[in-house]
Structure formats: structure tokens, C-alpha cells
Design a protein around this motif. Structure first.
Motif, PDB file in Angstrom:
ATOM      1  N   ASP A 106      -1.418  -8.560 -10.389  1.00  0.00           N
ATOM      2  CA  ASP A 106      -0.355  -9.560 -10.478  1.00  0.00           C
ATOM      3  C   ASP A 106      -0.232 -10.039 -11.926  1.00  0.00           C
ATOM      4  O   ASP A 106      -1.135  -9.881 -12.735  1.00  0.00           O
ATOM      5  N   GLU A 107       0.906 -10.629 -12.222  1.00  0.00           N
ATOM      6  CA  GLU A 107       1.234 -11.055 -13.584  1.00  0.00           C
ATOM      7  C   GLU A 107       0.217 -12.044 -14.155  1.00  0.00           C
ATOM      8  O   GLU A 107      -0.211 -11.917 -15.308  1.00  0.00           O
ATOM      9  N   ASP A 108      -0.191 -13.038 -13.382  1.00  0.00           N
ATOM     10  CA  ASP A 108      -1.146 -14.039 -13.879  1.00  0.00           C
ATOM     11  C   ASP A 108      -2.494 -13.426 -14.213  1.00  0.00           C
ATOM     12  O   ASP A 108      -3.088 -13.742 -15.241  1.00  0.00           O
ATOM     13  N   THR A 109      -2.981 -12.560 -13.345  1.00  0.00           N
ATOM     14  CA  THR A 109      -4.272 -11.904 -13.596  1.00  0.00           C
ATOM     15  C   THR A 109      -4.171 -11.024 -14.840  1.00  0.00           C
ATOM     16  O   THR A 109      -5.074 -11.018 -15.686  1.00  0.00           O
ATOM     17  N   ARG A 111      -2.174 -11.367 -17.445  1.00  0.00           N
ATOM     18  CA  ARG A 111      -2.116 -12.192 -18.661  1.00  0.00           C
ATOM     19  C   ARG A 111      -3.479 -12.807 -18.988  1.00  0.00           C
ATOM     20  O   ARG A 111      -3.855 -12.906 -20.153  1.00  0.00           O
ATOM     21  N   GLU A 112      -4.219 -13.196 -17.973  1.00  0.00           N
ATOM     22  CA  GLU A 112      -5.565 -13.747 -18.187  1.00  0.00           C
ATOM     23  C   GLU A 112      -6.482 -12.681 -18.802  1.00  0.00           C
ATOM     24  O   GLU A 112      -7.220 -12.958 -19.747  1.00  0.00           O
ATOM     25  N   GLU A 115      -5.428 -12.049 -22.475  1.00  0.00           N
ATOM     26  CA  GLU A 115      -5.911 -13.093 -23.385  1.00  0.00           C
ATOM     27  C   GLU A 115      -7.401 -12.903 -23.677  1.00  0.00           C
ATOM     28  O   GLU A 115      -7.853 -13.089 -24.805  1.00  0.00           O
ATOM     29  N   THR A 137       3.346  -8.021 -21.634  1.00  0.00           N
ATOM     30  CA  THR A 137       4.306  -7.687 -20.583  1.00  0.00           C
ATOM     31  C   THR A 137       3.726  -6.618 -19.689  1.00  0.00           C
ATOM     32  O   THR A 137       3.233  -5.600 -20.165  1.00  0.00           O
TER      33      THR A 137
END
Length: 139
Positions: A106-109, A111-112, A115, A137
Motif C-alpha cells: 500500500d502507498e503508506d507502507t 512511503r514509510e 523514507e 511514487t
């Protein structure tokens, strides 16, 4: 781990001189001038090489972090935009722009993990005095 090496030579004064930069592996040798570094002149520059090193390191680090978290990275493509303030004589920022193709995340995972890879990349660590931003992205 082996020590990686590169060479550079500069001939003449800052404004009208010229130089060459070369990787020990022979995979890159390029010319640079004041105009190619501080203006839009032809040739390479140290910031461009820093950007290539950072993009390459981050792409590998992100692929590794995704794999260790149980996700299969199909591809990670990163561009680094290195900003040089010629008046101050310093690199003021590096923006990493990455696009990754990863299965079942998923997008949140994503991005985490991205980072975390930004902070863990050896080149990011070496450039820690510079403001490093990330635009990640998921394709």
C-alpha cells in the motif's frame, strides 16, 4: 570492502580553466569547466556525479528495504536533483524523485519504507549536512 577511487585534474584559473574527472573503473571520464558547473555550459560537473551516486545508492537501498520487509521490488528508478548555490559555494539541497514498481504494497507502507531507505543509504549519510528531500511514487 574495497576502497573506490576517482581522479580529477583542473588546469588554469577558476573562470577560464578546465578539467577532467574520471572513475578508476574507466566507466566514466568527462570534462568540466566553470560554465558547465555554474552556468549551462557543455560538460559535466561534480554535482551531477554526486546526483548519480545518490540516485544509484538510494535505488539499491530502497530495493533492499522493500525486500527485507517482504515486498518484491520489480523496479526502482530514481532521479536526483542537486542544487548548487554558486554564490555561497555550497550544495543547498538534493531532491530524490523515485518511481517504484512493487507488488502487493500500500502507498503508506511504501512511503514509510522509502523514507527509511533515504536515511539508511550510505550516500545520504555522507551528505547528511545537506537538506535531502524525497518524492516517492508507487507505480
Amino acid at each position: 570492502m574495497p576502497t573506490k577511487k576517482a581522479n580529477a585534474q583542473w588546469n588554469g584559473n577558476l573562470k577560464s580553466g578546465k578539467g577532467t574527472m574520471e572513475l578508476e573503473s574507466g566507466s566514466y571520464k568527462g570534462n568540466y569547466t566553470f560554465a558547465s558547473r555554474f552556468e549551462d555550459g557543455k560538460g559535466s560537473n561534480p554535482e551531477e556525479l554526486i546526483g548519480a551516486a545518490h540516485a544509484g545508492c538510494f535505488s539499491m537501498a530502497l530495493s533492499n528495504e522493500l525486500d527485507e520487509a517482504g515486498y518484491e521490488p520489480k523496479s526502482v528508478k530514481t532521479k536526483a536533483e542537486v542544487t548548487l548555490d554558486g554564490n555561497k559555494g555550497e550544495i543547498t539541497g538534493i531532491k530524490l524523485i523515485t518511481h517504484a514498481e512493487v507488488s502487493d504494497i500500500d502507498e503508506d507502507t511504501f512511503r514509510e519504507i522509502a523514507e527509511g531507505a533515504k536515511g539508511g543509504c550510505p550516500v545520504s549519510k555522507a551528505l547528511a549536512a545537506t537538506n535531502i528531500t524525497l518524492e516517492a511514487t508507487l507505480n
